[in-house]
Every structure is written in structure tokens, then in C-alpha cells.
Design a protein around this motif. Sequence first.
Motif, mmCIF file in Angstrom:
data_model
loop_
_atom_site.group_PDB
_atom_site.id
_atom_site.type_symbol
_atom_site.label_atom_id
_atom_site.label_comp_id
_atom_site.label_asym_id
_atom_site.label_seq_id
_atom_site.Cartn_x
_atom_site.Cartn_y
_atom_site.Cartn_z
ATOM 1 N N ASN A 1 -22.221 -10.079 -3.131
ATOM 2 C CA ASN A 1 -21.521 -11.310 -3.505
ATOM 3 C C ASN A 1 -20.013 -11.097 -3.602
ATOM 4 N N ALA A 2 -19.613 -9.831 -3.906
ATOM 5 C CA ALA A 2 -18.183 -9.506 -4.023
ATOM 6 C C ALA A 2 -17.566 -9.171 -2.669
ATOM 7 N N GLY A 3 -18.373 -9.161 -1.616
ATOM 8 C CA GLY A 3 -17.838 -8.945 -0.271
ATOM 9 C C GLY A 3 -18.185 -7.628 0.376
ATOM 10 N N VAL A 4 -18.857 -6.719 -0.341
ATOM 11 C CA VAL A 4 -19.207 -5.416 0.241
ATOM 12 C C VAL A 4 -20.335 -5.598 1.252
ATOM 13 N N ARG A 5 -20.123 -5.084 2.454
ATOM 14 C CA ARG A 5 -21.134 -5.204 3.502
ATOM 15 C C ARG A 5 -21.668 -3.838 3.949
ATOM 16 N N ASP A 6 -20.979 -2.785 3.569
ATOM 17 C CA ASP A 6 -21.364 -1.436 4.000
ATOM 18 C C ASP A 6 -21.959 -0.684 2.802
ATOM 19 N N MET A 7 -23.295 -0.608 2.742
ATOM 20 C CA MET A 7 -23.968 0.011 1.600
ATOM 21 C C MET A 7 -24.979 1.061 2.054
ATOM 22 N N VAL A 8 -25.065 2.128 1.262
ATOM 23 C CA VAL A 8 -26.054 3.183 1.487
ATOM 24 C C VAL A 8 -26.852 3.349 0.196
ATOM 25 N N VAL A 9 -28.173 3.397 0.329
ATOM 26 C CA VAL A 9 -29.053 3.575 -0.828
ATOM 27 C C VAL A 9 -29.697 4.954 -0.735
ATOM 28 N N ALA A 10 -29.445 5.798 -1.722
ATOM 29 C CA ALA A 10 -30.033 7.142 -1.771
ATOM 30 C C ALA A 10 -31.087 7.187 -2.860
#
Length: 416
Positions: free
Chosen positions: A201-210
Amino acid sequence: MSLLAFGINHKTAPVEIRERVAFTPEQLEGAFLQLKQHPSISEATVVSTCNRTELYCVVEGEEAGLVLEWISQFHQLDLADLARYSYEYLGEHAARHLMRVSCGLDSMVLGEPQILGQIKDAFLNAQDNGLVGKELNQLFQQSFSVAKQVRTKTAIGENPVSVAYAAVNLAQRIFSDLAKSRALLIGAGETIELVARHLRNAGVRDMVVANRTLGRAQALAEEFNGEAVLLGDIPHQLERADIVIASTASQLPILGKGAVERALKVRKHRPIFMVDIAVPRDIEPQVGDLDDVYLYSVDDLREVIEENLRSRQEAAEQAEELVLAGVQDFLQSRKARGAGQMIGELRQKTEQLRQQELDKALQQLQNGQDPEQVLKRFAQSLTNKFLHEPTVQLRQASADERTDLLDNARTLFALD
């Protein structure tokens, strides 16, 4: 038997203490086994989150320090140290505390909704382990009902405020444009899912889940068009991460100072913003000593959270009134339940008398006696049997001038 609530939370103890008292899923199994065998505890529920560890118990008498001593032994903590950071409530005060906790009124984030789900999970876990009886079942069901009323009748849930929201809000203060940032999320539970939602919602589009297991990481990553990796891949992912937010159930730190130092060299000392929401902590505190690292623990989010609470204060006052009403309903039901055994005994005695007279009447009918006369005798005999003992007691009460018993009898039999 007494209702007892024992706890330690973000208001009474720093994270260094809370992480030592927290129960991991593995520890809970052993804890439940010990609680079931405890001679003075008949019912128990364990609530363990990043901000609190609490036990709600039904105990023999009002044994102060009973649960304190047990937790001290279980976690091998000094009794005096633990006592300094803990609190204990009995009876009505224990009921009120649980209802306030369930409604989010005792949370770091006023009115945060996640705590209710955590309370429900703790209750079901204790129930599955055979530690919930009539007392705790009624208490928790009443707490869930009050929490639902608070959600539907007040505005306490408006304007999203949570530890996850506060973490993302803090990131927005450090990075001018979150859309250009890459986020590494460590863990794949409910809190990290909420973090991911706020980041998007804050604009982050590049995410990695470990995560420890790839399947859960993939399920969460797919929802946010991110990438899933194992915990072992974190050192490599750090080199490209601008934001790191961790929340796992690990007993030991997952991210150490050495790994972060190596990542900073590769990044040529571009800063990394880190938030450790976990208790026990996932990131070694020494990481915060590094230049170009902004490390915040769950306690550091308090200032951010407090700024978002003002709009909820009026709703909180309304919620407190609903909690007080809920406590009174619980106490009233508890008192009513206390008469249950006596009512059961009365019904059993009455049923025996009825059956005796019915058997006698049926035998008379089989012997060919007039049905009308049999029914009249049955009704008269049954009435006499029912009223014999109360009549004897009322006459004795009158002879003893026990006007209180006579007045109560008039109320009991609705003679007014």
C-alpha cells in the motif's frame, strides 16, 4: 477455586525480559503437560505473543505466587527478577484484564485486531490439550463476545494501526520514495503478511520473503508478486535489501552482525533500515552498532504508535464501558452456574418422587381400578410428596422466628 491471571507484557518489562519468558510452540507442549499434572491448577490457558506472556488459570484457593513460581522454574529464571516485571489478578479483576486484552485495550497499539486472533488460538490450543473446563470456557467465550461488540459498536478499529503498520510508517520517514526500495521479509506468519500488505500500500513492489519452509514463503510471496527464499539465502539477499523486517518464532537470532557487515561492503555502505518485531529477537542487537544500519526493535516502535492513537481514545472509553458490562454478565452467569448443582439435585429428587407415584398409579390401573380415581390419588399424592419437606422446613422457620427464610421462600415460590 479461584480465577487467576498472571502476566508480563510490554508495559512492565523490556524486550530483553519478555523474550526469556515467551513460549515457543515446542515449549508449549511440555508446559501443558506440566500444568495438567500441577496439583493446584485445574484449568489453564497460555497466551504468548511478542508483547506479552500470560497465563489464565483456575487454581485452588487464592495461592499468590503459584503461577509466578511455576514460570520461574519452567524458564529457569530468578524468582525475584521475574516478580519485579510481572502482574497478577484474581477473580473479577482477572476477567476484566482478559476482556481488555481481547479488545486490544491493553495492547501497545490501542485497539489492534491481531490480539483477538492470538487469544482465540491460545484458547483452542489449551482446549485441545484438555486444560479448558467450564470456568475458562465461559470466561473466554464472554471475552470473544465483548471483543466483537467493541469492533462493531465503536470506532476503535478505524485508521489501521499495528506494529506492522508502525514499522512501515517508520520506513516511510527514512526513505523518501518506498517505490524504489527492495524489502526483505524474514518469516511468513500473520505479522509478516500484514507488513507485506502495508508495504504494498506504501508503494513497495519489490519484496522477498525468507522462511524456514519454502512452501509457506512461496504462498505469501505469490500474493504480493514477490520472491520466496529459504533462511539460508538471507546473506545473499541482504546485499540488495533496503528494508529488512523480521518476525519469526525462532529461539535464536537469525541475522548476525557479521552477515550484515559483509552485505554493507557489497552495498558500498548504502543504508539498510531494519525492524525486528520478533520476541525472542531475530536480529542480534549488535547489528544496531554498525554504521549505515538503522535497527529498531518492537519497543522502539512505541513512539510511532503513540502518534496514531489519539483518534482511538474516545472509542477506547466506549470500549471500556462494554468491557465492564461484559465482566458483570460473566460474574452474573458465574453466580447462576453456582446453583446448577443444587438445581440438578432438586430435579433428581423430584424425578424420583414422580417415578414412584407414577409406578404406583400404573400398577393400580393394571389391577383394574377406576382410572379417574387413580388419577385423582396420583395428583394428590404427588403434590403431598413434593410439598412435605418444604412445609416441614417452613413451619420450623416460623417457630424459630426466621423471617429471612420465610421471606426468601415467598420469593422462591413466587407467592407475591
